[in-house]
Design a protein around this motif. Structure first.
Motif, PDB file in Angstrom:
ATOM      1  N   CYS A  16      37.358  44.198  36.988  1.00 56.41           N
ATOM      2  CA  CYS A  16      38.255  43.067  37.225  1.00 56.41           C
ATOM      3  C   CYS A  16      39.500  43.517  37.986  1.00 56.41           C
ATOM      4  O   CYS A  16      39.920  42.849  38.948  1.00 56.41           O
ATOM      5  CB  CYS A  16      38.650  42.409  35.914  1.00 56.41           C
ATOM      6  N   LYS A  17      40.058  44.621  37.595  1.00 56.23           N
ATOM      7  CA  LYS A  17      41.256  45.132  38.262  1.00 56.23           C
ATOM      8  C   LYS A  17      40.926  45.510  39.703  1.00 56.23           C
ATOM      9  O   LYS A  17      41.674  45.184  40.624  1.00 56.23           O
ATOM     10  CB  LYS A  17      41.813  46.332  37.502  1.00 56.23           C
ATOM     11  N   PHE A  18      39.809  46.185  39.916  1.00 57.24           N
ATOM     12  CA  PHE A  18      39.382  46.616  41.253  1.00 57.24           C
ATOM     13  C   PHE A  18      39.197  45.409  42.179  1.00 57.24           C
ATOM     14  O   PHE A  18      39.590  45.439  43.339  1.00 57.24           O
ATOM     15  CB  PHE A  18      38.093  47.423  41.150  1.00 57.24           C
ATOM     16  N   LEU A  19      38.586  44.341  41.668  1.00 56.79           N
ATOM     17  CA  LEU A  19      38.298  43.160  42.477  1.00 56.79           C
ATOM     18  C   LEU A  19      39.433  42.141  42.475  1.00 56.79           C
ATOM     19  O   LEU A  19      39.420  41.196  43.267  1.00 56.79           O
ATOM     20  CB  LEU A  19      37.014  42.483  41.985  1.00 56.79           C
ATOM     21  N   GLY A  20      40.393  42.304  41.563  1.00 54.98           N
ATOM     22  CA  GLY A  20      41.508  41.363  41.481  1.00 54.98           C
ATOM     23  C   GLY A  20      41.090  40.019  40.931  1.00 54.98           C
ATOM     24  O   GLY A  20      41.560  38.974  41.401  1.00 54.98           O
ATOM     25  N   ILE A  21      40.192  40.042  39.945  1.00 55.57           N
ATOM     26  CA  ILE A  21      39.696  38.806  39.341  1.00 55.57           C
ATOM     27  C   ILE A  21      39.847  38.895  37.822  1.00 55.57           C
ATOM     28  O   ILE A  21      40.021  39.980  37.266  1.00 55.57           O
ATOM     29  CB  ILE A  21      38.224  38.528  39.707  1.00 55.57           C
ATOM     30  N   SER A  22      39.721  37.758  37.170  1.00 55.87           N
ATOM     31  CA  SER A  22      39.797  37.725  35.710  1.00 55.87           C
ATOM     32  C   SER A  22      38.433  38.056  35.106  1.00 55.87           C
ATOM     33  O   SER A  22      37.399  37.980  35.791  1.00 55.87           O
ATOM     34  CB  SER A  22      40.245  36.347  35.228  1.00 55.87           C
TER      35      SER A  22
END
Length: 68
Positions: A16-22
């Protein structure tokens, strides 16, 4: 068959952090077959960094091939 090191496996939070998503967005993408499913090891879920990189490349390719 090549065995991948567990050091290149990412947990849900890392993906999630890598892709910038929840986490919810990740769950929805997996549910809709728009993102690769995780690998289960015991009660934990992991994604391969290699598979995530391939997925990102495919997203970029779709964008780069877009014509208006």
């Amino acid at each position: 068959m090549q065995i991948e090191s567990t050091s290149s496996l990412l947990e849900r939070e890392q993906v999630c952090k890598f892709l910038g998503i929840s986490a919810r967005t990740l769950e929805n993408l997996v549910h809709d077959s728009a993102f690769p499913p995780p690998v289960r090891l015991g009660k934990w879920c992991y994604w391969s960094q290699i598979i995530i990189d391939i997925w990102v490349q495919r997203q970029r390719a779709a964008q780069e091939n877009w014509r208006h």
